[in-house]
Scaffold this motif. Sequence first.
Motif, short mmCIF file in Angstrom:
data_model
loop_
_atom_site.label_atom_id
_atom_site.label_comp_id
_atom_site.label_asym_id
_atom_site.label_seq_id
_atom_site.Cartn_x
_atom_site.Cartn_y
_atom_site.Cartn_z
N THR A 90 -33.14 55.13 -57.83
CA THR A 90 -33.09 55.54 -56.43
C THR A 90 -33.71 56.92 -56.31
O THR A 90 -33.19 57.89 -56.89
CB THR A 90 -31.65 55.56 -55.86
OG1 THR A 90 -31.66 56.26 -54.61
CG2 THR A 90 -30.67 56.23 -56.82
N GLU A 92 -33.62 58.96 -54.09
CA GLU A 92 -32.71 59.92 -53.48
C GLU A 92 -31.95 60.71 -54.54
O GLU A 92 -31.63 61.88 -54.33
CB GLU A 92 -31.71 59.21 -52.56
CG GLU A 92 -32.34 58.46 -51.40
CD GLU A 92 -32.67 59.36 -50.24
OE1 GLU A 92 -32.58 60.60 -50.39
OE2 GLU A 92 -33.02 58.83 -49.17
N ASP A 109 -18.58 61.09 -51.87
CA ASP A 109 -19.75 60.22 -51.83
C ASP A 109 -19.73 59.23 -52.99
O ASP A 109 -19.13 59.48 -54.05
CB ASP A 109 -21.06 61.01 -51.81
CG ASP A 109 -21.28 61.75 -50.49
OD1 ASP A 109 -20.68 61.34 -49.48
OD2 ASP A 109 -22.04 62.74 -50.47
N ALA A 112 -26.21 55.78 -53.84
CA ALA A 112 -27.16 54.83 -53.25
C ALA A 112 -27.25 53.51 -54.00
O ALA A 112 -27.98 52.62 -53.59
CB ALA A 112 -28.55 55.48 -53.19
N ASN A 114 -25.55 50.06 -55.22
CA ASN A 114 -24.43 49.24 -54.76
C ASN A 114 -24.06 48.16 -55.76
O ASN A 114 -24.75 47.91 -56.74
CB ASN A 114 -24.73 48.62 -53.38
CG ASN A 114 -25.96 47.73 -53.41
OD1 ASN A 114 -26.17 46.96 -54.33
ND2 ASN A 114 -26.78 47.85 -52.37
N HIS A 147 -25.03 58.62 -43.99
CA HIS A 147 -26.30 58.02 -44.39
C HIS A 147 -26.09 57.15 -45.63
O HIS A 147 -25.28 57.47 -46.50
CB HIS A 147 -27.35 59.10 -44.65
CG HIS A 147 -27.85 59.75 -43.39
ND1 HIS A 147 -28.41 61.01 -43.36
CD2 HIS A 147 -27.85 59.31 -42.10
CE1 HIS A 147 -28.75 61.31 -42.12
NE2 HIS A 147 -28.42 60.31 -41.34
N SER A 148 -26.83 56.05 -45.70
CA SER A 148 -26.52 54.99 -46.65
C SER A 148 -26.60 55.41 -48.11
O SER A 148 -25.93 54.83 -48.97
CB SER A 148 -27.43 53.79 -46.42
OG SER A 148 -28.79 54.14 -46.62
N ASP A 149 -27.41 56.42 -48.44
CA ASP A 149 -27.50 56.84 -49.84
C ASP A 149 -26.25 57.59 -50.30
O ASP A 149 -26.18 58.01 -51.46
CB ASP A 149 -28.75 57.69 -50.09
CG ASP A 149 -28.85 58.90 -49.17
OD1 ASP A 149 -28.69 58.73 -47.96
OD2 ASP A 149 -29.09 60.01 -49.68
N HIS A 150 -25.27 57.70 -49.40
CA HIS A 150 -24.01 58.37 -49.76
C HIS A 150 -22.81 57.44 -49.72
O HIS A 150 -21.71 57.86 -50.08
CB HIS A 150 -23.79 59.57 -48.85
CG HIS A 150 -24.88 60.59 -48.95
ND1 HIS A 150 -24.85 61.64 -49.84
CD2 HIS A 150 -26.06 60.69 -48.29
CE1 HIS A 150 -25.96 62.34 -49.72
NE2 HIS A 150 -26.72 61.79 -48.79
N GLN A 152 -23.31 53.67 -50.44
CA GLN A 152 -23.63 52.33 -50.94
C GLN A 152 -22.69 51.89 -52.06
O GLN A 152 -22.49 50.70 -52.28
CB GLN A 152 -25.08 52.29 -51.44
CG GLN A 152 -26.12 52.41 -50.34
CD GLN A 152 -26.30 51.12 -49.56
OE1 GLN A 152 -25.49 50.20 -49.64
NE2 GLN A 152 -27.37 51.04 -48.80
#
Length: 334
Positions: A90, A92, A109, A112, A114, A147-150, A152
């Motif tokens: 990822t 990110e 968190d 990202a 999953n 935000h999804s990268d935190h 997943q």
Amino acid sequence: MRSSIKDFTPTRQAWLTLVLLMVLVFITSGCSAQSSIHLSDTEQTQPISIFNGHTWAHGALDCNADNQPAHEVYQYDPNSYIVRQNKCLTYEAPFIYILVGENKVLILDTGALNRDADFSFYEEIQTILGSDMIANKELIIVHSHGHSDHYQGDKSFEGEKNTHLVMPSSSAVQQFYQFDKWPQGQFTIALGGRDITVFPTPGHQEEALTFYDDKNKWLLTGDTLYPGYIYVKNWDEYRSSIARLTQFAESHEVSAILGAHIEMKAQLGEYYPIGSTYQPNEANLDLTVKNLQQLNTILQSLDEPTEVTMEHFIIKPMSGFQKAISNAARWFTQ
């Protein structure tokens, strides 16, 4: 107690993927009408890091040949861990914080990666802390923002015992933290011999939060402030959040400001383009109170959204179109 997680349907997941791809396209296009300023602070070199020369895994020239694990785990002390996800998996490469108290463990968190991609962050937590600790302490999973990268990795905690997951939605944030006058106020998470102070810092994203660890004196700022290219959705809220952060840092001992990414180079003012999977000469993860104060001084002098390029980070107001795409993506988490 058990957590409950709302699953996306395949159709909504497909739309979310499409929306996120559109966000990436328009972010990388750099379309914006805001003015910009370039400023130098008084530091001519990277400040000394609290990590004593530790070099984070920073991706690879050839990710097909990369053999680094999915998660790099750094143990700062017996009860504090920082996890970074592999940039080849990822780009990110978000940072995740694990803070252990006498009774509870805070996880800030979940990254990202999953469960559907065969990466279980819950299993990683078991490996880091050991099954005995997991069995005897409550896990509290919270998020710096939505935000999804935190978030997943949230799904891997589904159904696990002694786990309380605070979803990154507006309703879940308000219910758990009980802020009466958002974005004012503070909330304390007592871990047992270690208190975490939480307060709202919206601007980058609507539900953004900052966490202060009274043990290590860390200010954990997520994507509100980190060594990178920081997109600001709401300019006025961001200015106010940075002002509150500065006021807090000036009235509390802060050993380091730790965000969720590294995107800047060690050469001051230079950054790696979004999507980079190889960053061999990164800046330090930690920022200083002085960096925060300098940013606050600049932002308070600017009434209009303005791109601000400083030596340790870049503040970039979103365009109207980027905000619209962000609002569409946000719908899926509310």
